[in-house]
Design an enzyme around this catalytic site. Sequence first.
Site, PDB file in Angstrom:
ATOM      1  N   SER A 105       0.823  -1.202   0.000  1.00  0.00           N
ATOM      2  CA  SER A 105       0.000   0.000   0.000  1.00  0.00           C
ATOM      3  C   SER A 105       0.860   1.255   0.000  1.00  0.00           C
ATOM      4  CB  SER A 105      -0.911   0.007   1.236  1.00  0.00           C
ATOM      5  OG  SER A 105      -1.584   1.241   1.354  1.00  0.00           O
ATOM      6  N   TYR A 129      -2.010   5.888  -5.300  1.00  0.00           N
ATOM      7  CA  TYR A 129      -3.031   6.898  -5.563  1.00  0.00           C
ATOM      8  C   TYR A 129      -2.363   7.992  -6.396  1.00  0.00           C
ATOM      9  CZ  TYR A 129      -5.888   4.957  -1.726  1.00  0.00           C
ATOM     10  OH  TYR A 129      -6.626   4.140  -0.906  1.00  0.00           O
ATOM     11  N   THR A 155      -5.144   2.866  -7.711  1.00  0.00           N
ATOM     12  CA  THR A 155      -6.498   2.928  -7.164  1.00  0.00           C
ATOM     13  C   THR A 155      -7.215   4.152  -7.718  1.00  0.00           C
ATOM     14  OG1 THR A 155      -5.845   1.783  -5.141  1.00  0.00           O
ATOM     15  CG2 THR A 155      -7.861   3.097  -5.049  1.00  0.00           C
ATOM     16  N   ARG A 164     -16.566   6.871   7.019  1.00  0.00           N
ATOM     17  CA  ARG A 164     -16.627   5.648   7.800  1.00  0.00           C
ATOM     18  C   ARG A 164     -17.077   5.986   9.214  1.00  0.00           C
ATOM     19  NH1 ARG A 164     -10.767   4.304   5.298  1.00  0.00           N
ATOM     20  NH2 ARG A 164     -11.487   4.304   3.122  1.00  0.00           N
ATOM     21  N   LYS A 218      -7.257  -0.331 -10.347  1.00  0.00           N
ATOM     22  CA  LYS A 218      -8.034  -0.899  -9.238  1.00  0.00           C
ATOM     23  C   LYS A 218      -9.215   0.003  -8.889  1.00  0.00           C
ATOM     24  CE  LYS A 218      -7.607  -2.375  -4.395  1.00  0.00           C
ATOM     25  NZ  LYS A 218      -8.598  -1.472  -3.764  1.00  0.00           N
ATOM     26  N   SER A 240     -13.213  -3.844  -7.869  1.00  0.00           N
ATOM     27  CA  SER A 240     -13.194  -3.637  -6.425  1.00  0.00           C
ATOM     28  C   SER A 240     -14.102  -2.478  -6.056  1.00  0.00           C
ATOM     29  CB  SER A 240     -11.756  -3.323  -5.964  1.00  0.00           C
ATOM     30  OG  SER A 240     -11.708  -3.034  -4.575  1.00  0.00           O
ATOM     31  N   ASP A 273     -11.486  -8.302  -5.634  1.00  0.00           N
ATOM     32  CA  ASP A 273     -11.402  -8.507  -4.193  1.00  0.00           C
ATOM     33  C   ASP A 273     -12.749  -8.175  -3.572  1.00  0.00           C
ATOM     34  OD1 ASP A 273     -11.620  -5.719  -3.887  1.00  0.00           O
ATOM     35  OD2 ASP A 273      -9.548  -5.436  -3.235  1.00  0.00           O
ATOM     36  N   ARG A 297      -8.515  -8.046   4.414  1.00  0.00           N
ATOM     37  CA  ARG A 297      -8.811  -8.238   5.837  1.00  0.00           C
ATOM     38  C   ARG A 297      -8.353  -9.596   6.354  1.00  0.00           C
ATOM     39  NH1 ARG A 297     -13.394  -5.265   3.977  1.00  0.00           N
ATOM     40  NH2 ARG A 297     -13.630  -3.254   5.050  1.00  0.00           N
TER      41      ARG A 297
END
Length: 345
Positions: A105, A129, A155, A164, A218, A240, A273, A297
């Site tokens: 990442s 990114y 991404t 969130r 992605k 995704s 994913d 995860r």
Amino acid sequence: MLTTIGEYEAAARDRLAPAHYDYFAGGAGEEITLRANETAFARLALLPRVLRGAGSPRTGVTLLGSSLAMPVLVAPTAFHRLADPEGERATARAAATAGTVMIVSMASTMAVEDVASAASGVTLWFQLYLQPDMDFTEAIVRRAEAAGCAALVVTVDSPARGRRDRDARNGFDDLPDGMCCENLRDGDRVRSIVMSPEIGWEHVDLLRRMTRLPIVLKGVTHPADACLALDHGVSALYVSNHGGRQLDTVPAAVDLLPAIAAAVGGAVPVLVDGGIRRGTDVVKALALGASAVAVGRPVIWGLAADGERGAARVLGLLRDEIEHALALCGVASVRDLGPDLVRPC
């Protein structure tokens, strides 16, 4: 011994700080998409063939020149040091043990150079990114190249940050003291990731001219975007919804997969994913058109439960379950899976 990914998640929840567990486990909004990713696999049934004489199943695949012992990559996830002090270095060693690719990442808590040096023989791809400051983007790309990364995973589903609710309730908006996103170091400062609605296809073109590395796009969910991606020279597509962490109420990734696979018609590999928790989930995704899957995860749960050994064990469980499912489906190789083996429940 823990024997399922669900058991690893339970162990991880016991060991992680509640806010950190919620960061990894949570999704955007009411978490409709988060739940849909998993429940979509339960709505798909496998329809095995018999008396095929298939022999021992073969799980190996090759993607963009990278050889994998199984069609499961480690998806890009941030902040591994929240799960284990060794962080992404431990994850890289687990990926090497499993014979698969780790996608590092951009928000890693270990620098890509340190991740690469931590695990002999590991194959790394780098998640990026695109930044409005393309000079800084290029600096990151050069670091990934120099570290030996074999592909860039760009991404594109994040023109803004997902909302969130768990993180808001917990007041979790930054890493603890002593941790930072090491790939964002720029001289004597650490930058923040800029998620900009101004990023467009022209930035993909700039990146394509910037590097010889294969580009994996992605976050593709719409077939029209899949076709546009081919026009812009990408090497693979990655279906995704960001694990349900960006826009809530987007359909489950596996439900989006067949239309994307049909749109590209085999021109490039298609990854997916989201919600993959069993080897049977992997088999279903491959039968519906994926070249491979990625898991995020589950690897974090293994890492939090038992460090490098736990992450490696999670990947090993998935491989064992894939082999078992292939044998019961009468299939010799993951490359022989097709849509005739899957039906709605």
